[in-house]
Design a protein around this motif. Structure first.
Motif, PDB file in Angstrom:
ATOM      1  N   TRP A 195     -12.529  34.172   8.949  1.00  0.00           N
ATOM      2  CA  TRP A 195     -13.006  35.578   9.372  1.00  0.00           C
ATOM      3  C   TRP A 195     -14.355  35.991   8.833  1.00  0.00           C
ATOM      4  O   TRP A 195     -14.610  37.250   9.103  1.00  0.00           O
ATOM      5  CB  TRP A 195     -11.744  36.520   9.414  1.00  0.00           C
ATOM      6  N   GLY A 198     -19.243  37.246   9.526  1.00  0.00           N
ATOM      7  CA  GLY A 198     -20.303  38.295   9.485  1.00  0.00           C
ATOM      8  C   GLY A 198     -20.735  38.568   7.907  1.00  0.00           C
ATOM      9  O   GLY A 198     -21.462  39.002   7.498  1.00  0.00           O
ATOM     10  N   HIS A 320      -9.216  49.233  13.515  1.00  0.00           N
ATOM     11  CA  HIS A 320      -9.802  47.951  14.477  1.00  0.00           C
ATOM     12  C   HIS A 320     -11.020  48.724  15.165  1.00  0.00           C
ATOM     13  O   HIS A 320     -11.607  48.141  15.960  1.00  0.00           O
ATOM     14  CB  HIS A 320      -8.945  47.596  15.495  1.00  0.00           C
ATOM     15  N   ARG A 333     -15.579  48.964  12.595  1.00  0.00           N
ATOM     16  CA  ARG A 333     -16.096  47.601  13.234  1.00  0.00           C
ATOM     17  C   ARG A 333     -17.164  46.981  11.982  1.00  0.00           C
ATOM     18  O   ARG A 333     -17.084  45.829  11.704  1.00  0.00           O
ATOM     19  CB  ARG A 333     -16.669  47.507  14.345  1.00  0.00           C
ATOM     20  N   GLN A 334     -17.934  47.883  11.650  1.00  0.00           N
ATOM     21  CA  GLN A 334     -19.109  47.206  10.539  1.00  0.00           C
ATOM     22  C   GLN A 334     -18.296  46.796   9.300  1.00  0.00           C
ATOM     23  O   GLN A 334     -18.417  45.840   8.762  1.00  0.00           O
ATOM     24  CB  GLN A 334     -19.921  48.185  10.190  1.00  0.00           C
ATOM     25  N   TRP A 336     -15.120  45.818   9.068  1.00  0.00           N
ATOM     26  CA  TRP A 336     -14.165  44.583   9.712  1.00  0.00           C
ATOM     27  C   TRP A 336     -15.176  43.153   9.699  1.00  0.00           C
ATOM     28  O   TRP A 336     -15.067  42.071   9.266  1.00  0.00           O
ATOM     29  CB  TRP A 336     -13.431  44.776  10.736  1.00  0.00           C
ATOM     30  N   LYS A 337     -16.640  43.491  10.169  1.00  0.00           N
ATOM     31  CA  LYS A 337     -17.558  42.329  10.311  1.00  0.00           C
ATOM     32  C   LYS A 337     -18.006  42.011   8.945  1.00  0.00           C
ATOM     33  O   LYS A 337     -18.407  41.038   8.643  1.00  0.00           O
ATOM     34  CB  LYS A 337     -18.333  42.908  11.304  1.00  0.00           C
ATOM     35  N   THR A 338     -18.389  43.012   8.055  1.00  0.00           N
ATOM     36  CA  THR A 338     -19.214  42.845   6.990  1.00  0.00           C
ATOM     37  C   THR A 338     -18.490  43.052   5.521  1.00  0.00           C
ATOM     38  O   THR A 338     -19.239  42.710   4.630  1.00  0.00           O
ATOM     39  CB  THR A 338     -20.526  43.518   6.958  1.00  0.00           C
ATOM     40  N   THR A 371     -10.200  45.568   2.623  1.00  0.00           N
ATOM     41  CA  THR A 371     -11.343  45.057   3.452  1.00  0.00           C
ATOM     42  C   THR A 371     -12.612  45.393   3.006  1.00  0.00           C
ATOM     43  O   THR A 371     -13.651  44.372   3.470  1.00  0.00           O
ATOM     44  CB  THR A 371     -11.266  46.063   4.843  1.00  0.00           C
ATOM     45  N   TYR A 419     -22.865  47.715  16.816  1.00  0.00           N
ATOM     46  CA  TYR A 419     -21.319  47.787  16.123  1.00  0.00           C
ATOM     47  C   TYR A 419     -20.298  48.035  17.413  1.00  0.00           C
ATOM     48  O   TYR A 419     -19.059  47.570  17.278  1.00  0.00           O
ATOM     49  CB  TYR A 419     -21.099  48.238  14.961  1.00  0.00           C
TER      50      TYR A 419
END
Length: 466
Positions: A195, A198, A320, A333-334, A336-338, A371, A419
Motif C-alpha cells: 500500500w 503513494g 477512509h 485520503r491524502q 492514507w495515500k501519503t 497512519t 484527492y
C-alpha cells in the motif's frame, strides 16, 4: 586502543549535529546500534507508516556510515537487555544516547542505567532532538510552563540554542563488530498488499533528503505566514517526518534560517517552538496522549464506536474519507495515500471527528499514530487535545470548525480535486459543498448536517459538565 563506545540510535537517525555520536567518536571506536523494540512501547509500538519510513531511513543512514567505512548493528528485542549484553560482549566503556522523553524511552534509560551499575560501562545521555531540553524554560517559581504563549516567550528569551555540532571528522570502529540483523528480515515494508506506492511517490527519506529539503525551504520560508493555511498551494516545509525521525535537528534548521527577516520565518520559528512545547507537556504529563487533562463526563460527551455498528461505520467513513464533506475527505485520503496531511486540514479533520461525530479524540489520535509518517507521541497528543478542548492549553470545545466555510475560505478547491477525484469536474462554486444537483452518484451524502452536528455537540458538552 581506546575502549569501544556504543551509540544507541533511536529517533536521531543522522550524522550531522548528532550529540551522542559526536561525543562517542571523540572517545574511541564507535558501535552504532539500532534496536527495533516492539516490547517496551506496549500499545505504542510503531505503526505501518512509521515502519515504512524507518526502513528507508535506516537504509539511508547505513549508506552514510558505509561512506565512512563504518556499519550499524541492527538488533530486535528488548533494548535494555540487548544493550547490556552488547556492552559486556564488546567491552564498551560507555553507551551514548540522546535523551528521549516518551514514557517507554525514559523508562528504558532508567533501566539501562541500573543494568550497567555492576559493569565497567557508563550510560552517557545527551540532548539532541529539540531546541532546548524539556524543563529548561520555567516560570519565575521554577515550574515548567503549561500554557504555550508564555512558554514561547520564555524560549525566545533563551535563544539562541547551542551551536550546531559538526559531523565527526573520522569514524573508527573495532576490528570486529557484533553480529547484526539484516534490515530486510524485519519486514518493515508492506508487501501483501503493497500500500506504500503513494508514500514512495511523495517522499524522499533520509538525512541527505532532509538537508535538500532545508535548502529549498530557506528560499520559500518567507511565504509561510500567508501560505501555510492554503492546502491547494501547500506552502509548508514538510520537514515534520525528517524532524520526527531525527534525520535533521531543529538546531540545524534554526541556525540556517535565523537571519531571515520575514513574517514567514517568525511564524515558522514558533512552529519549531511548538514542537518543543509538546515535549514540555509530556515531560509534565507522560500519559497526555491517553488521558484528557480537563474533567468532564466522558460517557455523556462521546459516542463510542464500540456502542453500535452505526457509530463504528461513521468512524470508518471518517478514516477512509467518505464523510460527504469534501475538505475532510480530501485530508483523510491524502493521509492514507501519503502518510501525511496538510496542517490546516489536520485541524479540520480532527474537529470533524470530535465535534461533528462526537467520537472520542483518542480514537483519532490513534488513527493518526498508525497512519502518519511523522506521528509523534507528544505532538500528536498535544494537537488532538488542543482541538478537542480537553487539553492543558486548548481551544474551547464550543469553538466548532465549520469545514464547508473553512474549505472555501482557504481555497481548497485544487486540493479537493487532487484527492477526491469524484469531484474533480466540479467548479469552484460547488466543489466545497456540492448540493444534490451537483453531488456525483459515487460521492457519499453527508454523515450529518453542520447545523445539526453543532447543536448536538454543544448540548452534549453542556450535559458532560452538569
Amino acid at each position: 586502543m581506546a575502549q569501544p563506545q556504543i551509540v544507541w540510535l533511536r529517533r536521531d537517525l543522522r550524522i550531522k549535529d548528532q550529540p551522542a555520536l559526536h561525543a562517542a567518536a571523540q572517545e574511541g571506536p564507535v558501535i552504532p546500534v539500532y534496536i527495533l523494540d516492539d516490547e517496551r512501547p506496549g500499545d505504542r509500538k510503531i505503526g505501518g507508516a512509521h515502519r515504512w519510513w524507518l526502513h528507508h531511513s535506516l537504509e539511508d543512514l547505513s549508506k552514510s556510515f558505509g561512506r565512512r567505512n563504518a556499519k550499524i548493528v541492527l538488533r530486535r528485542g528488548d533494548s535494555v537487555d540487548i544493550l547490556a549484553k552488547l556492552a559486556e560482549e564488546t567491552g564498551a566503556a560507555a553507551i551514548h544516547a540522546n535523551h528521549h522523553y516518551e514514557p517507554w524511552h525514559k523508562q528504558a534509560e532508567e533501566d539501562l542505567h541500573d543494568a550497567l551499575k555492576d559493569m565497567d560501562c557508563e550510560l552517557e545521555l545527551h540532548h539532541g532532538n529539540y531546541l532546548f531540553p524539556p524543563g529548561t524554560a520555567t516560570t519565575g517559581s521554577g515550574d515548567p510552563y503549561k500554557i504555550y504563549t508564555p512558554f514561547k516567550k520564555a524560549v525566545k528569551d533563551l535563544l539562541p540554542p547551542r551551536d550546531e555540532l559538526p559531523e565527526p571528522e573520522t569514524l573508527s570502529q573495532p576490528s570486529s563488530l557484533p553480529e547484526s540483523d539484516d534490515l530486510d528480515d524485519w519486514d518493515l515494508l508492506p508487501t501483501k498488499p503493497d500500500w506504500a506506492g503513494g508514500l514512495r511517490e511523495f517522499w524522499t527519506v533520509g538525512e541527505d533528503a532532509a538537508h535538500k529539503r532545508l535548502d529549498w525551504w530557506a528560499d520559500e520560508v518567507s511565504g509561510y505566514d500567508d501560505g501555510r493555511n492554503l492546502p491547494s498551494k501547500d506552502a509548508t516545509s514538510q520537514m515534520s517526518p525528517h524532524l520526527h525521525w531525527g534525520e535533521i535537528s531543529p538546531i540545524t534548521i534554526w541556525h540556517r534560517l535565523k537571519d531571515k527577516r520575514s513574517d514567514g520565518w517568525q511564524t515558522y520559528e514558533e512552529e519549531i517552538i511548538w514542537r518543543d512545547y509538546a515535549q514540555n507537556v509530556i515531560y509534565q504529563f507522560p500519559d497526555y496522549p491517553r488521558e484528557s487533562y480537563r474533567d468532564y463526563d466522558e460517557r455523556t460527551l462521546w459516542r463510542n464506536p464500540s456502542r453500535s455498528d452505526q457509530i463504528q461505520s461513521e468512524m470508518e467513513a471518517w478514516q477512509h474519507g467518505r464523510t460527504g464533506y469534501p475538505i475532510v475527505d480530501a485530508g483523510m485520503r491524502q493521509l492514507w495515500k501519503t502518510g501525511w496531511m496538510h496542517n490546516r486540514v489536520r485541524m479540520i479533520a480532527a474537529s470533524f471527528l470530535i465535534k461533528h461525530l462526537l467520537i472520542d479524540w483518542r480514537h483519532g489520535e490513534r488513527w493518526f499514530w498508525d497512519t502518519l509518517v511523522d506521528g509523534d507521541y507528544a505532538s500528536n497528543g498535544t494537537n488532538w487535545q488542543w482541538v478537542s478542548g480537553t487539553g492543558v492549553d486548548s481551544n474551547m470545545f464550543s469553538r466548532i470548525m465549520a469545514p464547508l466555510s473553512q474549505s472555501e475560505k482557504f481555497d481548497a478547491a485544487g486540493y479537493i480535486r487532487e484527492y477526491v477525484p469524484e469531484l474533480a469536474d466540479l467548479d469552484d462554486e460547488h466543489i466545497h459543498d456540492p448540493d444534490d444537483e451537483h453531488r456525483p452518484d459515487d460521492y457519499p451524502d453527508k454523515l450529518i448536517g453542520h447545523k445539526e452536528a453543532r447543536e448536538r455537540a454543544l448540548e452534549a458538552y453542556r450535559n458532560s459538565k452538569d
